[in-house]
Scaffold this active site. Structure first.
Site, short mmCIF file in Angstrom:
data_model
loop_
_atom_site.label_atom_id
_atom_site.label_comp_id
_atom_site.label_asym_id
_atom_site.label_seq_id
_atom_site.Cartn_x
_atom_site.Cartn_y
_atom_site.Cartn_z
CG MET A 31 -8.69 -15.23 -0.03
SD MET A 31 -7.95 -16.33 1.16
CE MET A 31 -7.16 -15.15 2.25
N GLY A 37 -7.32 -1.78 -2.01
CA GLY A 37 -6.28 -2.56 -2.69
C GLY A 37 -6.92 -3.47 -3.73
CG HIS A 38 -9.34 -6.76 -2.39
ND1 HIS A 38 -9.74 -6.58 -1.08
CD2 HIS A 38 -8.56 -7.86 -2.39
CE1 HIS A 38 -9.24 -7.54 -0.32
NE2 HIS A 38 -8.50 -8.33 -1.08
P1 AMP Z 1 -6.58 -11.35 -0.66
O1 AMP Z 1 -8.07 -11.13 -0.69
O2 AMP Z 1 -5.93 -10.80 0.56
O3 AMP Z 1 -6.20 -12.76 -0.99
O4 AMP Z 1 -5.99 -10.47 -1.84
C1 AMP Z 1 -6.45 -10.61 -3.16
C2 AMP Z 1 -5.54 -9.88 -4.08
O5 AMP Z 1 -5.51 -8.50 -3.74
C3 AMP Z 1 -4.09 -10.38 -4.00
O6 AMP Z 1 -3.53 -10.41 -5.30
C4 AMP Z 1 -3.43 -9.33 -3.15
O7 AMP Z 1 -2.04 -9.20 -3.39
C5 AMP Z 1 -4.18 -8.09 -3.57
N1 AMP Z 1 -4.06 -7.06 -2.54
C6 AMP Z 1 -4.40 -7.19 -1.23
N2 AMP Z 1 -4.09 -6.06 -0.56
C7 AMP Z 1 -3.53 -5.22 -1.46
C8 AMP Z 1 -2.98 -3.91 -1.38
N3 AMP Z 1 -2.95 -3.22 -0.24
N4 AMP Z 1 -2.49 -3.36 -2.51
C9 AMP Z 1 -2.50 -4.05 -3.68
N5 AMP Z 1 -3.01 -5.28 -3.82
C10 AMP Z 1 -3.51 -5.86 -2.73
#
Ligand code: AMP
Length: 283
Positions: A31, A37-38
């Site tokens: 998103m 992390g991303h």
């Molecule tokens: P989001 O943008 O928050 O929807 O996250 C997109 C992807 O990145 C999802 O698969 C999350 O699980 C992953 N993600 C977000 N934060 C982390 C993190 N700290 N460590 C690993 N993966 C992450």
């Protein structure tokens, strides 16, 4: 420069060209408001695929009416600069009406118990929105592999379920949680936190560590482990618990003792910000 794809037609043409050339495609749905992390997911996808497509889409269907859809950070230009460092080949960044045009009425609903607990219980409709958008992204990208973070462990379980149930030919890869040096799990929502709240938010990873230490020390009782985690969260006066739970992993079945891999998962509000974190015990 990372190629920006804004329409369904553009991503379909891009992935068709890749597949016609015999290339493997890796997909990383996000998103946006990208952080380490991303980027760790993207780098893993880069290693394992010929072509990497990231998506940056704040998906309206996975937010409840009183959630933070409008406030969610959107910084696409900065995101593109970060994507170039990986580098990814293309980023899909559609408008909501491109994904859900006039007349749209088809949703993917994972009906099993796995969506009725943890975040599924707290956020009605959330996983329906996730499953719908991820199905669409997998179809559009024709991904051989798609990458998800353990940060959202229940999401990984749900995605694996519908990918299997709907015979989607995409392998789902789970990547470990990336944390700040302080232990705080990286999250786009950390940007909502003031300096004091960020300090208070350390109670999440600290409480999980306490739970894990007790487990490693021989405590296997789920109720006792949950109490240890709850008590630690209770040391932070501003923290409000949404849930502290332990289920078998990856089945997410209720257990009384941790005798095989189990997910210790928490959701905690710090001020107005709801944060989640987890650890897998007995891996
Ligand atoms: P989001 O943008 O928050 O929807 O996250 C997109 C992807 O990145 C999802 O698969 C999350 O699980 C992953 N993600 C977000 N934060 C982390 C993190 N700290 N460590 C690993 N993966 C992450």
């Amino acid at each position: 420069m990372v190629k920006v794809l804004r329409t369904v037609k553009e991503i379909q043409e891009f992935s068709k060209a890749a597949k016609d050339a015999g290339k493997s495609v890796g997909l990383v749905p996000t998103m946006g408001a990208l952080h380490e992390g991303h980027l760790t997911l993207m780098r893993r996808a880069r290693q394992e695929n010929d072509v990497v497509i990231a998506s940056v889409f704040v998906n309206p269907t996975q937010f409840g009416p009183n959630e933070d859809f409008d406030a969610y950070p959107r910084r696409f230009e900065e995101d593109c600069k970060k994507l170039e460092t990986v580098p990814v080949d293309a980023v899909f960044h559609p408008e909501p009406k491109e994904m859900y045009p006039e007349g749209y009425c088809t949703y993917v609903n994972v009906e099993g118990d796995i969506t009725k607990k943890l975040c599924g219980a707290q956020r009605p409709g959330h996983f329906r929105g996730v499953a719908t958008v991820v199905t669409k992204l997998m179809n559009l990208s024709r991904a051989d592999r798609a990458y998800f973070g353990q940060k959202d462990a229940q999401q990984v379980v749900v995605v694996k379920r519908f990918v299997s149930d709907l015979n989607i030919p995409t392998e789902v890869v789970m990547v470990p949680i990336v944390r700040e040096e302080s232990g705080l799990a990286r999250s786009s929502r950390n940007q909502y936190l003031s300096a004091e709240e960020k300090e208070a938010a350390l109670v999440l990873s600290r409480s999980l560590q306490k739970g894990k230490a007790a487990f490693d020390g021989g405590e296997k009782g789920v109720e006792t482990l949950k109490k240890i985690v709850r008590d630690e969260i209770g040391t932070e006066p501003t923290a409000v618990i949404d849930y502290v739970d332990i289920y078998s992993f990856p089945a997410l079945l209720p257990i009384a003792k941790v005798e095989a891999p189990a997910l210790l998962a928490i959701a905690v509000k710090i001020g107005k910000t709801r944060l989640i974190d987890n650890m897998i015990l007995g891996e």
